[in-house]
Write a protein that holds these residues in place. Structure first.
Motif, PDB file in Angstrom:
ATOM      1  N   ILE A 185     -18.872 -33.168 -87.084  1.00  0.00           N
ATOM      2  CA  ILE A 185     -20.175 -33.752 -86.772  1.00  0.00           C
ATOM      3  C   ILE A 185     -21.061 -32.661 -86.187  1.00  0.00           C
ATOM      4  CG2 ILE A 185     -19.290 -36.088 -86.399  1.00  0.00           C
ATOM      5  CD1 ILE A 185     -19.499 -35.562 -83.363  1.00  0.00           C
ATOM      6  N   ALA A 186     -22.358 -32.923 -86.198  1.00  0.00           N
ATOM      7  CA  ALA A 186     -23.324 -31.980 -85.617  1.00  0.00           C
ATOM      8  C   ALA A 186     -24.276 -32.732 -84.713  1.00  0.00           C
ATOM      9  CB  ALA A 186     -24.097 -31.267 -86.712  1.00  0.00           C
ATOM     10  N   GLU A 187     -24.510 -32.162 -83.535  1.00  0.00           N
ATOM     11  CA  GLU A 187     -25.584 -32.643 -82.661  1.00  0.00           C
ATOM     12  C   GLU A 187     -26.824 -31.835 -82.999  1.00  0.00           C
ATOM     13  OE1 GLU A 187     -26.605 -33.577 -77.978  1.00  0.00           O
ATOM     14  OE2 GLU A 187     -24.966 -32.186 -78.443  1.00  0.00           O
ATOM     15  N   MET A 188     -27.878 -32.522 -83.397  1.00  0.00           N
ATOM     16  CA  MET A 188     -29.034 -31.821 -83.958  1.00  0.00           C
ATOM     17  C   MET A 188     -29.810 -31.038 -82.908  1.00  0.00           C
ATOM     18  SD  MET A 188     -28.130 -34.626 -85.787  1.00  0.00           S
ATOM     19  CE  MET A 188     -29.174 -36.068 -85.485  1.00  0.00           C
ATOM     20  N   ARG A 189     -30.121 -31.651 -81.759  1.00  0.00           N
ATOM     21  CA  ARG A 189     -30.905 -30.981 -80.719  1.00  0.00           C
ATOM     22  C   ARG A 189     -29.958 -30.266 -79.770  1.00  0.00           C
ATOM     23  NH1 ARG A 189     -35.740 -29.416 -81.354  1.00  0.00           N
ATOM     24  NH2 ARG A 189     -36.302 -29.716 -79.141  1.00  0.00           N
ATOM     25  N   ALA A 190     -29.394 -29.179 -80.243  1.00  0.00           N
ATOM     26  CA  ALA A 190     -28.430 -28.376 -79.499  1.00  0.00           C
ATOM     27  C   ALA A 190     -28.437 -26.998 -80.139  1.00  0.00           C
ATOM     28  CB  ALA A 190     -27.044 -29.020 -79.562  1.00  0.00           C
ATOM     29  N   GLY A 191     -27.652 -26.070 -79.579  1.00  0.00           N
ATOM     30  CA  GLY A 191     -27.639 -24.750 -80.189  1.00  0.00           C
ATOM     31  C   GLY A 191     -27.064 -23.682 -79.301  1.00  0.00           C
ATOM     32  N   THR A 192     -27.762 -22.556 -79.196  1.00  0.00           N
ATOM     33  CA  THR A 192     -27.243 -21.391 -78.490  1.00  0.00           C
ATOM     34  C   THR A 192     -28.326 -20.754 -77.624  1.00  0.00           C
ATOM     35  OG1 THR A 192     -27.730 -20.067 -80.462  1.00  0.00           O
ATOM     36  CG2 THR A 192     -25.461 -20.796 -80.172  1.00  0.00           C
ATOM     37  N   VAL A 193     -27.846 -19.939 -76.662  1.00  0.00           N
ATOM     38  CA  VAL A 193     -28.732 -19.284 -75.725  1.00  0.00           C
ATOM     39  C   VAL A 193     -28.067 -17.980 -75.298  1.00  0.00           C
ATOM     40  CG1 VAL A 193     -27.763 -20.269 -73.605  1.00  0.00           C
ATOM     41  CG2 VAL A 193     -30.205 -19.817 -73.722  1.00  0.00           C
ATOM     42  N   GLN A 194     -28.868 -17.034 -74.801  1.00  0.00           N
ATOM     43  CA  GLN A 194     -28.312 -15.847 -74.151  1.00  0.00           C
ATOM     44  C   GLN A 194     -28.146 -16.223 -72.682  1.00  0.00           C
ATOM     45  OE1 GLN A 194     -27.685 -13.550 -72.149  1.00  0.00           O
ATOM     46  NE2 GLN A 194     -27.992 -11.474 -72.866  1.00  0.00           N
ATOM     47  N   PRO A 195     -26.918 -16.541 -72.251  1.00  0.00           N
ATOM     48  CA  PRO A 195     -26.756 -17.166 -70.936  1.00  0.00           C
ATOM     49  C   PRO A 195     -27.166 -16.298 -69.755  1.00  0.00           C
ATOM     50  CG  PRO A 195     -24.619 -16.636 -71.925  1.00  0.00           C
ATOM     51  CD  PRO A 195     -25.647 -16.426 -72.990  1.00  0.00           C
ATOM     52  N   ALA A 196     -26.943 -14.988 -69.848  1.00  0.00           N
ATOM     53  CA  ALA A 196     -27.342 -14.124 -68.730  1.00  0.00           C
ATOM     54  C   ALA A 196     -28.856 -14.048 -68.610  1.00  0.00           C
ATOM     55  CB  ALA A 196     -26.750 -12.730 -68.908  1.00  0.00           C
ATOM     56  N   LYS A 197     -29.569 -14.095 -69.734  1.00  0.00           N
ATOM     57  CA  LYS A 197     -31.030 -14.109 -69.676  1.00  0.00           C
ATOM     58  C   LYS A 197     -31.533 -15.416 -69.077  1.00  0.00           C
ATOM     59  CE  LYS A 197     -32.087 -10.883 -73.449  1.00  0.00           C
ATOM     60  NZ  LYS A 197     -32.792 -10.714 -74.741  1.00  0.00           N
ATOM     61  N   LEU A 198     -30.851 -16.522 -69.369  1.00  0.00           N
ATOM     62  CA  LEU A 198     -31.222 -17.787 -68.746  1.00  0.00           C
ATOM     63  C   LEU A 198     -31.042 -17.705 -67.234  1.00  0.00           C
ATOM     64  CD1 LEU A 198     -31.920 -20.775 -68.567  1.00  0.00           C
ATOM     65  CD2 LEU A 198     -29.568 -21.301 -69.293  1.00  0.00           C
ATOM     66  N   ALA A 199     -29.910 -17.168 -66.780  1.00  0.00           N
ATOM     67  CA  ALA A 199     -29.683 -17.040 -65.339  1.00  0.00           C
ATOM     68  C   ALA A 199     -30.732 -16.150 -64.690  1.00  0.00           C
ATOM     69  CB  ALA A 199     -28.278 -16.487 -65.083  1.00  0.00           C
TER      70      ALA A 199
END
Length: 468
Positions: A185-199
């Protein structure tokens, strides 16, 4: 009474995650020195601590908030994770088992709203986090993994929530460039991020809103009281309210250790191979997990690296989180094996980075919030189980309401309070049992991936693991 905290062993040089190296080092704030005072002290400069500080400032801008971080903000789990962004809807059956179905849907919707909040922060230019909402895929690559998502999917669809789409082998191959998985299955409103840049971005927002941050400032002890005293190597901080947001390192507090166990997750990053991934057809920013017990999680970065993680690492004895939790001795060999299975076309591609990180897990795989027994002004949030990018913005709301003494949906959450949650065995039973179960899970995984029959004793032992 005094709470003694074990200072974390800091990751240096090549032991730091690819994400932290890629984000680059920001100027570190000064360490706390001498005697200082605050309305609220926050221990931990990762997502939980930073989101809590931001939520508190939203509701009471005049609060003096001082955040203490042992390394630099985001150096812990927030800068070492797999960069996967998805809501709690995939775990709604687990959430409902703890808080009931009504609140479970409310919490899951709140994590979905948090994803929209992240997108708004990026769109406004407030945080450059490389967020790509191309979907989160939960897949099966063996018969034993089929339908792992069934309970969650049935609950969501029964409420008319259009959160997931079903995937067949062709769609998975088109979106991931791999034929290892064939349904999901796929959750449509989801994905990936650069986590250190978010922090780093959350840190900048907190500083801009006048949160005082002292990095390179481990908290070594806390003396409770109406005004608590936090001890650091070079100073003391007195605060009327304290928030403990140090993830796995909160295992140093015996009361909390009864509810969490610490495991290692291992991640590798390949050299950039954008042309090869293009030929495979893997061009998007989806995050992918498979459904084995030692879950695989992976993504393709914008520049064409493969980030490939596996939650199959060692177990900590009590709160002993040593240097090997920063980087495993096997240098990602287990991940390499699985990467070659999922993407045989990448066998000759070089692994340029490997790192590890400790994860604070609970028996029911959901975080716990509250205050320490007998200490109504010392609050905590623990047990994110490796899933926190969309969950910690919600955690910040819960902790802010607790700190401010609010009576609202957040302070009344079923995730608040230790008394309702499962405790774990004491040491050494916990450690020895976990080692045995971990070995059984590994043997079971290896058999199931090849669709071989699992030894009945191995199966029985593997099912002794907490949670699902």
């Amino acid at each position: 009474m005094r709470y003694t905290l074990r200072p974390p062993v800091l990751a240096r040089g090549p032991d730091r995650s690819f994400w932290l190296q890629d984000a680059g080092a920001a100027p570190v704030t000064t360490s706390l020195a001498g005697d200082q005072a605050a309305d609220v002290a926050i221990v931990g400069g990762g997502y939980t601590g930073l989101w809590t500080a931001l939520r508190l400032k939203e509701q009471d801008p005049g609060l003096k908030i001082v955040l203490l971080e042992a390394d630099c903000c985001g150096a812990g789990a927030s800068g070492r994770n797999g960069g996967q962004v998805h809501s709690w809807f995939a775990e709604i059956d687990l959430v409902a088992a703890v808080v009931g179905e009504t609140e479970a849907f409310s919490l899951c919707r709140a994590t979905a709203d948090a994803i929209e909040e992240l997108e708004a922060l990026q769109a406004s230019g407030a945080i450059d986090m490389n967020l790509r909402l191309d979907g989160w895929l939960w897949t099966a690559s063996a018969r034993a993994q089929e339908g792992a998502w069934r309970k969650a999917l049935e609950m969501v669809e029964a409420k008319g929530e259009a959160r997931f789409s079903r995937l067949d082998a062709g769609e998975i191959a088109r979106r991931t460039g791999s034929r290892a998985s064939y349904m999901g299955i796929a959750e449509m409103r989801a994905g990936t991020v650069q986590p250190a840049k978010l922090a780093a971005g959350l840190r900048r927002l907190a500083l801009a809103r006048h949160v005082i941050i002292h990095e390179k400032t481990p908290v070594t002890a806390i003396e409770p009281g109406a005004v608590a005293t936090l001890h650091t190597p070079q100073g003391r901080l007195r605060a009327g309210r304290v928030v403990l947001a140090a993830n796995a390192w909160l295992a140093s507090i015996p009361e909390l250790l009864r509810y969490i166990y610490v495991v290692e997750s291992q991640i590798v990053a390949t050299q950039p191979v954008p042309d090869l991934l293009q030929r495979l057809g893997w061009t998007g920013g989806e995050s992918i997990c498979d459904a084995q017990a030692h879950v695989l999680y992976y993504q393709r970065t914008p520049e064409g690296r493969v980030i490939f993680g596996r939650g199959s690492g060692k177990i900590a004895y009590g709160d002993r989180i040593g240097p090997s939790f920063n980087r495993g001795r096997e240098k990602g060999a287990d991940n390499r094996r699985e990467l070659d299975r999922v993407y045989p076309e990448l066998r000759t591609v070089k692994i340029e980075h490997d790192w590890s990180g400790p994860i604070d897990c609970t028996a029911d795989h959901l975080p716990i919030f509250g205050h320490l027994t007998g200490q109504p002004n010392i609050f905590f949030g623990i047990g994110f189980n490796g899933t926190g990018i969309a969950q910690t913005p919600v955690a910040g709301r819960i902790l802010a309401s607790l700190v401010l003494g609010r009576d609202d949906q957040w302070s009344r959450s079923g995730l608040v309070g230790l008394e309702k949650r499962k405790t774990l065995p004491p040491e050494p039973i916990r450690y020895l049992g976990a080692r045995l179960v971990r070995k059984a899970i590994r043997l079971r995984n290896d058999a199931e991936i090849e669709n071989r029959q699992v030894n009945p004793i191995v199966r029985y032992i593997s099912e002794l693991k907490p949670g699902r």
